[in-house]
Design an enzyme around this catalytic site. Structure first.
Site, PDB file in Angstrom:
ATOM      1  CD  GLU A 258       7.382 -17.426 -11.543  1.00  0.00           C
ATOM      2  OE1 GLU A 258       7.669 -17.439 -10.335  1.00  0.00           O
ATOM      3  OE2 GLU A 258       7.631 -18.365 -12.309  1.00  0.00           O
ATOM      4  CB  CYS A 297       9.634 -11.612  -6.570  1.00  0.00           C
ATOM      5  SG  CYS A 297      10.780 -11.910  -7.925  1.00  0.00           S
TER       6      CYS A 297
HETATM    7  P1  NAP Z   1      -0.267  -6.793  -8.352  1.00  0.00           P
HETATM    8  O1  NAP Z   1      -0.981  -5.656  -7.764  1.00  0.00           O
HETATM    9  O2  NAP Z   1      -0.818  -8.139  -8.148  1.00  0.00           O
HETATM   10  O3  NAP Z   1      -0.134  -6.462  -9.897  1.00  0.00           O
HETATM   11  C1  NAP Z   1       0.528  -7.330 -10.766  1.00  0.00           C
HETATM   12  C2  NAP Z   1       0.018  -7.133 -12.170  1.00  0.00           C
HETATM   13  O4  NAP Z   1      -1.325  -7.567 -12.251  1.00  0.00           O
HETATM   14  C3  NAP Z   1       0.016  -5.680 -12.625  1.00  0.00           C
HETATM   15  O5  NAP Z   1       0.347  -5.637 -13.976  1.00  0.00           O
HETATM   16  C4  NAP Z   1      -1.428  -5.283 -12.422  1.00  0.00           C
HETATM   17  O6  NAP Z   1      -1.812  -4.211 -13.228  1.00  0.00           O
HETATM   18  C5  NAP Z   1      -2.116  -6.548 -12.839  1.00  0.00           C
HETATM   19  N1  NAP Z   1      -3.486  -6.660 -12.379  1.00  0.00           N
HETATM   20  C6  NAP Z   1      -4.002  -6.301 -11.202  1.00  0.00           C
HETATM   21  N2  NAP Z   1      -5.316  -6.603 -11.172  1.00  0.00           N
HETATM   22  C7  NAP Z   1      -5.609  -7.171 -12.358  1.00  0.00           C
HETATM   23  C8  NAP Z   1      -6.805  -7.689 -12.933  1.00  0.00           C
HETATM   24  N3  NAP Z   1      -7.949  -7.704 -12.280  1.00  0.00           N
HETATM   25  N4  NAP Z   1      -6.754  -8.166 -14.193  1.00  0.00           N
HETATM   26  C9  NAP Z   1      -5.581  -8.171 -14.888  1.00  0.00           C
HETATM   27  N5  NAP Z   1      -4.438  -7.690 -14.380  1.00  0.00           N
HETATM   28  C10 NAP Z   1      -4.456  -7.198 -13.127  1.00  0.00           C
HETATM   29  O7  NAP Z   1       1.234  -6.859  -7.850  1.00  0.00           O
HETATM   30  P2  NAP Z   1       2.253  -5.647  -7.690  1.00  0.00           P
HETATM   31  O8  NAP Z   1       1.918  -4.923  -6.435  1.00  0.00           O
HETATM   32  O9  NAP Z   1       2.361  -4.881  -8.948  1.00  0.00           O
HETATM   33  O10 NAP Z   1       3.619  -6.434  -7.512  1.00  0.00           O
HETATM   34  C11 NAP Z   1       4.153  -6.747  -6.265  1.00  0.00           C
HETATM   35  C12 NAP Z   1       3.985  -8.202  -5.978  1.00  0.00           C
HETATM   36  O11 NAP Z   1       4.509  -8.984  -7.055  1.00  0.00           O
HETATM   37  C13 NAP Z   1       4.759  -8.640  -4.768  1.00  0.00           C
HETATM   38  O12 NAP Z   1       3.941  -9.444  -3.977  1.00  0.00           O
HETATM   39  C14 NAP Z   1       5.910  -9.446  -5.322  1.00  0.00           C
HETATM   40  O13 NAP Z   1       6.389 -10.444  -4.450  1.00  0.00           O
HETATM   41  C15 NAP Z   1       5.352 -10.023  -6.564  1.00  0.00           C
HETATM   42  N6  NAP Z   1       6.391 -10.299  -7.548  1.00  0.00           N
HETATM   43  C16 NAP Z   1       6.677 -11.583  -7.836  1.00  0.00           C
HETATM   44  C17 NAP Z   1       7.663 -11.868  -8.771  1.00  0.00           C
HETATM   45  C18 NAP Z   1       8.002 -13.299  -9.131  1.00  0.00           C
HETATM   46  O14 NAP Z   1       8.712 -13.486 -10.109  1.00  0.00           O
HETATM   47  N7  NAP Z   1       7.554 -14.269  -8.403  1.00  0.00           N
HETATM   48  C19 NAP Z   1       8.345 -10.845  -9.384  1.00  0.00           C
HETATM   49  C20 NAP Z   1       8.040  -9.522  -9.051  1.00  0.00           C
HETATM   50  C21 NAP Z   1       7.050  -9.272  -8.116  1.00  0.00           C
HETATM   51  P3  NAP Z   1      -2.024  -2.750 -12.625  1.00  0.00           P
HETATM   52  O15 NAP Z   1      -0.707  -2.301 -12.118  1.00  0.00           O
HETATM   53  O16 NAP Z   1      -2.508  -1.962 -13.780  1.00  0.00           O
HETATM   54  O17 NAP Z   1      -3.036  -2.899 -11.530  1.00  0.00           O
END
Ligand code: NAP
Length: 674
Positions: A258, A297
């Site tokens: 997602e 999102c």
């Molecule tokens: P993100 O930086 O990609 O992080 C998402 C998750 O991935 C966090 O739990 C993060 O943990 C983890 N993560 C990051 N690097 C990782 C790795 N190498 N290995 C395992 N896990 C890893 O995204 P975000 O900034 O938190 O969220 C914002 C984004 O999410 C926006 O683009 C938004 O559109 C999207 N989003 C989409 C939905 C949907 O349902 N489609 C819902 C909500 C948000 P850490 O925080 O510990 O780095």
């Protein structure tokens, strides 16, 4: 005071991470809320624990037992919700934002609990579709079934909904009988940890069924297998990194993504200023920009209007946004709180600058405005405008994950459809129109690009659940840029955590495999006591009542026709009936056959069967002519609980003539005393 350290929950123990810890600041003023880290965890052992302890315990439970567990977990969260609200403010969320996250999360558990008890069997196997006939005599059949995956579900969640984000994934996972390892986004992990802790302290969950990682996932991915599933929510960049992990490809590990999404909302050509739809559109765009400070999102990033109405839209939206009070989320008159962190605010500012560089201009809001609380991650709503949405890719590609949206014009409906689809796949799209033809053309042109579509007008707006709200009963996810994943959607969401297998065998064998479901053609157990005299708990799947027979006469048919007014030719006109390609003469009404069937199998005294609540899958298969006789076999097909005090029995009803040809078949549903 020392900043508290969040704990991991691994192999049924709370463990502090070792080594470097990250400090998590409050969104309101930057003060430290918690320290977090997962150093020193044995990730392989966590997966083994889920597979060896959690999975078997959950799979031993039936769907109904797991559904009841979800309800109890939801109640446990609700009982301690104020603790969560208190922490939620530090994420920048207002009480209203927190309500979506906390009570919305518990509501998702309740919704899946209810779906599980009503739509799934009180057993372990879920049938998929109808029995397929594979042989002439019906001794060899095919049936698709679902069984629980035997690995672990790894849930990696985004920061924006720390409670709901965890629970919307846990609900279908646990209902499917699969244990989970939850990894929340670090920025708001203190709130997820608190909600997780409430569930553990409730004592309801079987050992090994859930674990928590508050920090990095170490070498977890190296140990995944074909029975595991990763459900990821977050940015496209992280999704890409994880999805291309060699173990994911080598083991065909299911990967649900997602990701971000440039969701659009479109003002219909019929919905100019002065129409109710125009006002509703302005309200919805402003709401989507400001709820959760636009960190959703599903938020509307692109608002499209007929070119001639763009100025009016800019004015109306600008006025509405100007009245949005941005401030400390704990204050009651605050309409919009802070972004999750200063880093997130800076990221949104950078994305706005990118959009400006690509030709969009700010028409409302100042990204550089002073924060209402010193050190807080505040940003007012910022509205951008582009007058040439075809000349710039950025407005369809750059996602400022905050209170930001861009308005843009379209020439005609075809142009609006093409612009909406230029986001290359989104989670949801809304169209504001009062014209059915516009709605149809739009949905046919754009449906393939969007996971959920709302068509809003004056008749449904008051009850609409809103553009940005994913619902447990509807699919959440979208194609392309949105990640191509699907979550929730009622029972559909449960199936993502199960394996579909095509079974080929005899009806008896398929029935034995299905367990809590009678398969037509399987052996029946004829019983002495009338099944209407037994409470549901004493009825067994396959129990059958075979009735006596009665003859259907021409007098019966005529009596029924006169009594009901149903004088259809097939029952009342011998010549016309003979001339039809279907009948050899007058035939009994289908409804008469059903009524006589009830007369044959019903036992009249009150309870344990309380009411007939409907028929399903009714087929009339062989005509019944005057002089023919009919008899019924009534078999318990399945049982499920409706509430605490009532249950539903599904009966297979088969009506035969004197030659044992099947005249009609259907499922009868009754409400019963459990
Ligand atoms: P993100 O930086 O990609 O992080 C998402 C998750 O991935 C966090 O739990 C993060 O943990 C983890 N993560 C990051 N690097 C990782 C790795 N190498 N290995 C395992 N896990 C890893 O995204 P975000 O900034 O938190 O969220 C914002 C984004 O999410 C926006 O683009 C938004 O559109 C999207 N989003 C989409 C939905 C949907 O349902 N489609 C819902 C909500 C948000 P850490 O925080 O510990 O780095």
């Amino acid at each position: 005071m020392k900043t508290p350290q969040l704990l991991n929950y691994a192999c049924d123990s709370w463990l502090a991470g070792e080594g470097d810890l990250a400090q998590l600041p409050s969104a309101i003023d930057g003060s430290p809320v918690a320290m977090t880290g997962s150093g020193g965890l044995d990730f392989a052992a966590m997966l083994d624990h889920a597979r060896d302890v959690g999975g078997p315990a959950l799979r031993k439970m039936t769907f109904h037992e797991r559904a009841r567990l979800l309800k109890a977990l939801g109640l446990a969260v609700m009982a301690r919700k104020e603790e969560l609200y208190e922490l939620s403010y530090s994420t920048g969320a207002t009480r209203k934002d927190g309500w979506i996250d906390i009570e919305g999360g518990a509501g998702t558990l309740f919704s899946f609990s209810s779906k599980g008890r009503r739509e799934l069997p009180d057993g372990h196997v879920l049938l998929d579709g109808q029995l397929e006939t594979l042989s002439r005599n019906g001794t060899f059949m095919g049936q698709h079934i679902f069984t629980s995956l035997q690995g672990a579900a790894v849930h990696i969640n985004a920061f924006n909904f720390p409670v709901w984000g965890m629970l919307e994934k846990l609900a279908p996972t646990l209902l499917a009988g699969v244990p989970a390892i939850v990894k929340p986004a670090s920025a708001t992990a203190y709130l997820t940890e608190a909600a997780f802790r409430i569930m553990i302290e409730s004592g309801l969950l079987p050992p090994g069924s859930v674990q928590l990682i508050v920090g990095h996932v170490g070498d977890l991915f190296d140990h995944l297998s074909c029975q595991d599933i990763v459900s990821f929510t977050g940015s496209a960049a992280t999704a890409m990194k994880l999805q291309t992990h060699p173990v994911i490809a080598r083991e065909s590990v299911r990967f649900v993504a997602e990701r971000d999404s440039l969701n659009a909302s479109v003002l219909g050509p019929d919905a100019g200023p002065g129409t109710p739809e125009f006002d509703l559109f302005v309200k919805e765009v402003a709401t989507e920009m400001t709820v959760k400070a636009g960190q959703k999102c599903t938020a509307i990033r692109r608002a499209m209007a007929p070119a001639e109405h763009l100025d009016a839209l800019e004015k109306a939206l600008g006025e509405r946004l100007a009245s949005t009070r941005v401030g400390d989320p704990r204050s009651e008159d605050t309409r919009m709180g802070a972004l999750v962190s200063l880093a997130q605010r800076d990221d949104v500012r950078a994305r706005i600058a990118e959009l400006e560089a690509a030709g969009a201009r700010i028409v409302a809001g100042d990204p550089a405005a002073d924060p209402p609380v010193e050190g807080g991650a505040f940003l007012p709503p910022v509205l951008l405008r582009t007058d040439d949405p075809w000349s710039t890719e950025a407005v369809h590609d750059v996602e400022p994950f905050g209170p930001v949206s861009t308005i843009m014009p379209y020439k005609d409906l075809g142009d609006a459809i093409a612009l909406a689809n230029r986001g290359r796949g989104s989670l949801c799209l809304s169209l504001f129109t009062h014209d059915g033809a516009t709605a149809r053309e739009f949905v046919l042109g754009a449906g393939a690009y969007h996971g959920r579509m709302l068509v809003i007008d004056r008749t449904n707006a008051a009850e609409s659940t809103g553009h940005g709200s994913p619902l447990p009963v509807l699919t959440h996810g979208g194609p392309g840029r949105a990640g191509g994943g699907e979550e929730m959607g009622g029972v559909r969401g449960v199936k993502h955590y199960m394996q579909r297998t095509a079974i080929q065998s005899s009806p008896a064998m398929i029935g034995a495999i299905a367990g809590a479901f009678y398969i037509s053609g399987a052996p029946k157990h004829e019983i002495d006591v009338h099944p209407f005299r037994k409470p549901m708990s004493k009825l067994n799947v396959g129990d059958t009542l075979k009735t006596g027979s009665r003859t259907v006469t021409l007098g019966d048919i005529e009596h029924f026709a006169h009594f009901t007014g149903d004088n259809f030719y097939a029952h009342m006109d011998e010549e016309a009936a003979r001339a039809s390609p279907i009948f050899e003469g007058r035939v009994a009404h289908g409804y008469l056959i059903l009524s006589f069937a009830a007369g044959l199998f019903v036992d009249p005294a009150p309870g344990p069967v309380l009411a007939n609540t409907g028929l399903e899958n009714l087929r009339f298969l062989t005509p019944l002519y005057p002089g023919d006789s009919m008899r019924v076999e009534l078999t318990v097909r399945s049982k499920s609980l409706k509430g605490e005090d009532t249950g539903v029995v599904r009966w297979a009803v088969e009506i035969f003539n004197q030659k044992d040809d099947i005249v009609a078949a259907y499922d009868l549903l009754t409400e019963n005393i459990p």
